[in-house]
Design a protein around this motif. Structure first.
Motif, short mmCIF file in Angstrom:
data_model
loop_
_atom_site.label_atom_id
_atom_site.label_comp_id
_atom_site.label_asym_id
_atom_site.label_seq_id
_atom_site.Cartn_x
_atom_site.Cartn_y
_atom_site.Cartn_z
N ALA A 13 0.87 -1.17 0.00
CA ALA A 13 0.00 0.00 0.00
C ALA A 13 0.91 1.23 0.00
O ALA A 13 1.73 1.40 0.89
N VAL A 14 0.77 2.06 -1.03
CA VAL A 14 1.62 3.24 -1.16
C VAL A 14 0.92 4.44 -0.53
O VAL A 14 -0.23 4.74 -0.84
N GLN A 15 1.62 5.09 0.38
CA GLN A 15 1.10 6.28 1.03
C GLN A 15 1.90 7.48 0.55
O GLN A 15 3.13 7.47 0.61
N GLU A 47 7.81 -3.45 6.26
CA GLU A 47 7.50 -4.82 5.82
C GLU A 47 6.49 -5.51 6.73
O GLU A 47 5.85 -6.47 6.31
N SER A 48 6.32 -5.04 7.95
CA SER A 48 5.35 -5.67 8.84
C SER A 48 3.92 -5.39 8.38
O SER A 48 3.03 -6.21 8.58
N THR A 49 3.70 -4.24 7.74
CA THR A 49 2.36 -3.90 7.25
C THR A 49 2.30 -3.84 5.72
O THR A 49 1.26 -3.50 5.16
#
Length: 169
Positions: free
Chosen positions: A119-121, A156-158
């Motif tokens: 998911a890019v923020q 990497e955790s989310t």
């Protein structure tokens, strides 16, 4: 006998000066044998040379690894990112792939990189390069399946990528 001895010593000296490949070790052993005969003492010298090749541990081929996206090498894939972008991303501060789940109104999208989704923020500080040089240009057109390179911090955790730069190819 002296010419033979001189030839052996010369060969040993030349062998010790020969260039070696990195990772190789050359060992030279010299054995001297003295034999006493009725005509006097005869000296025989034998030189044995062996080369050991060492292996380098921990080296891997530069190839993409779908199971561990963090180990991907962006330098080996066939995208349109320039060399500077490739080097930046290869050191671990970005990814590249195709856009999925594009929402221009919310200014969000998911980056599919080597079968992993991120998911890019984006923020007001995110820089846009390539064929879209602003957030309005980038999010103003549906970018589904577009090839992009995204630099930033990866969590990497989310599986989230906080974008500092987005390059549309």
């Amino acid at each position: 006998m002296k010419p033979t001895l001189l030839a052996l010593i010369t060969a040993a000296l030349l062998a010790s000066c020969a260039p070696q490949n990195e990772g190789e070790t050359t060992t030279t052993e010299t054995t001297t044998t003295e034999t006493t005969t009725d005509t006097g003492t005869e000296t025989t010298e034998t030189t044995t040379e062996s080369t050991d090749t060492a292996t380098t541990e921990g080296t891997t081929d530069a190839a993409d690894d779908a199971a561990d996206p963090g180990a991907d090498s962006t330098l080996t894939n066939s995208d349109d990112a320039n060399a500077s972008e490739e080097v930046d991303m290869a050191v671990g501060d970005g990814l590249e792939g195709t856009v999925t789940d594009f929402d221009g109104t919310a200014q969000t999208f998911t980056l599919n990189e080597n079968d992993a989704n991120y998911a890019v923020q984006v923020s007001a500080d995110t820089v846009y390069e390539g064929t879209a040089t602003s957030a309005d240009e980038f999010f103003g057109t549906d970018r589904a399946d577009a090839n992009v390179a995204v630099e930033g911090d990866i969590d990497e955790s989310t599986n989230t990528l906080n974008a500092t730069k987005i390059t549309l190819n």
